[in-house]
Design an enzyme around this catalytic site. Structure first.
Site, mmCIF file in Angstrom:
data_model
loop_
_atom_site.group_PDB
_atom_site.id
_atom_site.type_symbol
_atom_site.label_atom_id
_atom_site.label_comp_id
_atom_site.label_asym_id
_atom_site.label_seq_id
_atom_site.Cartn_x
_atom_site.Cartn_y
_atom_site.Cartn_z
ATOM 1 N N LYS A 1 53.097 -12.456 -26.988
ATOM 2 C CA LYS A 1 53.786 -12.865 -26.377
ATOM 3 C C LYS A 1 55.090 -13.427 -26.539
ATOM 4 O O LYS A 1 55.228 -13.089 -27.121
ATOM 5 C CB LYS A 1 53.583 -14.634 -27.865
ATOM 6 C CG LYS A 1 53.290 -15.662 -27.680
ATOM 7 C CD LYS A 1 54.348 -16.663 -28.868
ATOM 8 C CE LYS A 1 55.446 -16.257 -29.290
ATOM 9 N NZ LYS A 1 56.749 -17.035 -27.968
ATOM 10 N N GLY B 1 53.500 -18.522 -24.308
ATOM 11 C CA GLY B 1 53.494 -20.381 -25.934
ATOM 12 C C GLY B 1 54.602 -20.270 -26.848
ATOM 13 O O GLY B 1 55.254 -19.044 -26.559
ATOM 14 N N GLY C 1 56.331 -20.514 -30.722
ATOM 15 C CA GLY C 1 55.623 -20.092 -31.873
ATOM 16 C C GLY C 1 55.360 -21.230 -32.591
ATOM 17 O O GLY C 1 54.217 -20.541 -33.460
ATOM 18 N N VAL D 1 51.001 -20.578 -30.373
ATOM 19 C CA VAL D 1 50.643 -19.414 -30.216
ATOM 20 C C VAL D 1 50.957 -18.157 -31.238
ATOM 21 O O VAL D 1 50.000 -17.806 -32.115
ATOM 22 C CB VAL D 1 50.939 -18.506 -28.442
ATOM 23 C CG1 VAL D 1 50.061 -16.977 -28.271
ATOM 24 C CG2 VAL D 1 50.042 -19.798 -27.521
ATOM 25 N N GLY D 2 52.754 -18.234 -31.535
ATOM 26 C CA GLY D 2 52.618 -17.440 -32.574
ATOM 27 C C GLY D 2 51.633 -17.441 -33.856
ATOM 28 O O GLY D 2 51.824 -16.456 -34.026
ATOM 29 N N GLU E 1 61.367 -6.872 -37.423
ATOM 30 C CA GLU E 1 63.066 -6.822 -36.870
ATOM 31 C C GLU E 1 63.426 -7.767 -36.371
ATOM 32 O O GLU E 1 62.903 -8.815 -35.472
ATOM 33 C CB GLU E 1 61.984 -6.009 -35.323
ATOM 34 C CG GLU E 1 63.617 -4.883 -35.548
ATOM 35 C CD GLU E 1 64.820 -5.852 -34.388
ATOM 36 O OE1 GLU E 1 65.836 -6.362 -35.286
ATOM 37 O OE2 GLU E 1 65.065 -6.087 -33.410
ATOM 38 N N CYS F 1 71.068 -8.199 -31.729
ATOM 39 C CA CYS F 1 71.354 -8.492 -33.586
ATOM 40 C C CYS F 1 71.575 -7.350 -34.237
ATOM 41 O O CYS F 1 71.907 -7.710 -35.572
ATOM 42 C CB CYS F 1 69.717 -8.025 -33.628
ATOM 43 S SG CYS F 1 69.016 -7.196 -33.091
ATOM 44 N N GLU G 1 74.078 -15.448 -38.732
ATOM 45 C CA GLU G 1 74.371 -15.054 -37.425
ATOM 46 C C GLU G 1 74.385 -16.001 -36.781
ATOM 47 O O GLU G 1 73.892 -16.982 -36.124
ATOM 48 C CB GLU G 1 72.815 -14.032 -36.993
ATOM 49 C CG GLU G 1 72.888 -12.984 -35.757
ATOM 50 C CD GLU G 1 71.644 -12.263 -35.663
ATOM 51 O OE1 GLU G 1 71.516 -11.707 -35.391
ATOM 52 O OE2 GLU G 1 70.371 -13.428 -35.799
#
Length: 483
Positions: A177, A208, A210, A213-214, A252, A285, A385
């Protein structure tokens, strides 16, 4: 949605298929703020169909000799290299990587990871002796099963190849996904997987979001593992969603890297650090977003960082050249603007950039390269962040103080050290709380795993470690070494 590229289909069980129910979403070009393609967001039926295809394909694929699995990936690399520009164009349009950077770095990351996995896999030992002290004890490495791969928009092919290639080489079958914000490059990748001849059901793709489908993949009883790259907030949600089914979860996540620059650092250390912070429009990141500078170098470092920011050109992702493009979406632009304003409100000294669009720009999600000085580590811009081209400069007086500031963060992905003192570098490398430490501009070695600690997650992606991430180890006693 006339005039938009139609990419509504999903790749399931070796074919491009229509969604069970239409749920259209425009894909927006962040350079123009205009839609250029339309996808469909999947529902439970689509997810179930993809997982069922992967489950059905697993017995045969996991029993396929490693040499045959490797041959498919070697073919994939040839196709990927041929279609590098197709991948790059998709990423330029969907997430705003400038054309030159997209071809060389964004798309190039994919072929680099595939090649590295090929090298690592050739020497991979699926059954290994425990040691000379136990001659009949063996460790076997075996595929986990059906793996759900949930990837982000900021480095699409970097993350897709790190997950898909390692997972299928290990003998797993997968459902990918990709980010619904930047799905087109992954759909090109699906075309490559088909051309490379992977058997039906080994690789599946369902678009999809989150929440849809997530979550469906994270909770699915027939999914054995979830590998996710994205925000820490989403990683926590996935971990909770997956807990009831006891599946393996590998994360991650975000970072807030500190770049420790000592007075004896080389002349390019500040410039190198600022450029790295602004690279990919700050949407990495592992960006060194906190620049910690030893006091004797502090004011000079501020001026050098200011010069980098003022000389960093901002422009359309569709233009050639060494510039930074837009951030990916209006939502991200708004978040970055709010954090820049928060930095000003909390008393940080604005050195370059600031809120609003760059001069002469009236559309597109462009951000001014921004530098703050006199930042204290408890400020919002030092703790959150930002995921934009925003650098926070913080002074320090002693090595111990620098370590304390660097480690005073929820995150622990990558830290950086700039000093001519080798003994100091070695000390700092061991004391900094992060999965990776890069020193004096030296990149990590090819095949080195990527991953962090603390709120950055504990994934290890790439090389041998990346292969083992998608396997379970089995301990065996009484093995007959002569059989």
């Amino acid at each position: 949605m006339a005039g938009l590229e139609d990419r509504r289909k999903f790749y399931i069980d070796g074919a491009w298929v229509d969604p069970a129910a239409p749920d259209d979403l425009e894909v927006i070009d962040p350079s123009t703020e205009e839609g250029f393609a339309v996808i469909s967001l999947g529902g439970q039926q689509d997810t179930d169909r993809a997982v069922a295809a992967a489950r059905a394909a697993f017995p045969a694929w996991s029993a396929t000799p490693p040499a045959k699995r490797l041959a498919h990936v070697e073919r994939l690399l040839e196709i990927y290299q041929r279609r590098n520009d197709d991948v790059a164009r998709a990423m330029t349009c969907e997430m705003g990587a400038p054309t030159s950077m997209s071809r060389a770095d964004q798309a190039g990351a994919g072929s680099s990871h595939i090649a590295t996995f090929i090298d690592a896999f050739r020497d991979f030992k699926f059954i290994r002796p425990l040691g000379p002290h136990a001659p009949t004890a063996m460790t076997a490495w075996e595929p986990i099963g059906v793996v759900a791969l949930i990837t982000p928009w900021n480095w699409p092919m970097n993350q897709v190849t790190l997950k898909v290639v390692a997972a299928v080489l290990a003998g797993n079958t997968v459902v990918l996904k990709p980010s619904e914000i930047a799905p087109l490059s992954s759909m090109v990748f699906a075309e490559m997987m088909a051309e490379a001849g992977f058997p039906k059901g080994v690789f599946n793709l369902v678009n999809g979001d989150g929440a849809g489908v997530g979550t469906q993949l994270s909770t699915h009883k027939d999914v054995d593992m979830v590998s996710f790259t994205g925000s820490t907030r989403a990683g926590i949600a996935i971990t909770k969603a997956a807990a009831d089914s006891m599946k393996k979860v590998v994360l991650e996540l975000g970072g807030k890297g500190a770049n420790l620059i000592f007075a004896d650092a080389d002349d390019k250390a500040v410039e190198r650090g600022a450029k790295h912070c602004f690279y990919n429009t700050g949407q990495s990141c592992n960006a060194p977003t906190r620049m910690l500078v030893e006091r004797p170098l502090y004011e000079a470092a501020i001026e050098r960082a200011r010069a980098v920011a003022e000389n960093t050109r901002v422009g359309s992702a569709h233009d050639e050249g060494r510039h930074i493009g837009p951030v990916v979406s209006k939502q991200q632009w708004d978040k970055i603007q709010d954090l820049i304003q928060t930095g000003i409100d909390e008393g940080a000294r604005l050195v370059a950039g600031g809120p609003g669009l760059p001069e002469g720009v009236n559309r597109g999600y462009f951000v001014r390269p921004t530098v703050f000085a006199d930042v204290s580590n408890d400020m919002t811009i030092a703790q959150q962040e930002i995921f934009g081209p925003v650098l926070s400069i913080i002074p320090f007086d002693t090595e111990d103080e620098a370590i304390a500031i660097a480690n005073d963060t929820p995150y622990g992905l990558t830290n950086y050290v700039q000093t001519a003192d080798g003994a100091r570098r070695n000390r700092l490398a061991r004391q900094l709380q992060s999965g990776m430490v890069e020193m004096n501009g030296t990149s990590r070695g090819r095949g080195s795993p990527f991953g962090g600690v603390k709120a950055s997650g504990r994934a290890r992606e790439g090389g041998v470690w990346g292969l083992e991430e998608f396997m379970d180890s089995k301990q065996i006693s009484g093995w007959d070494p002569d059989a």
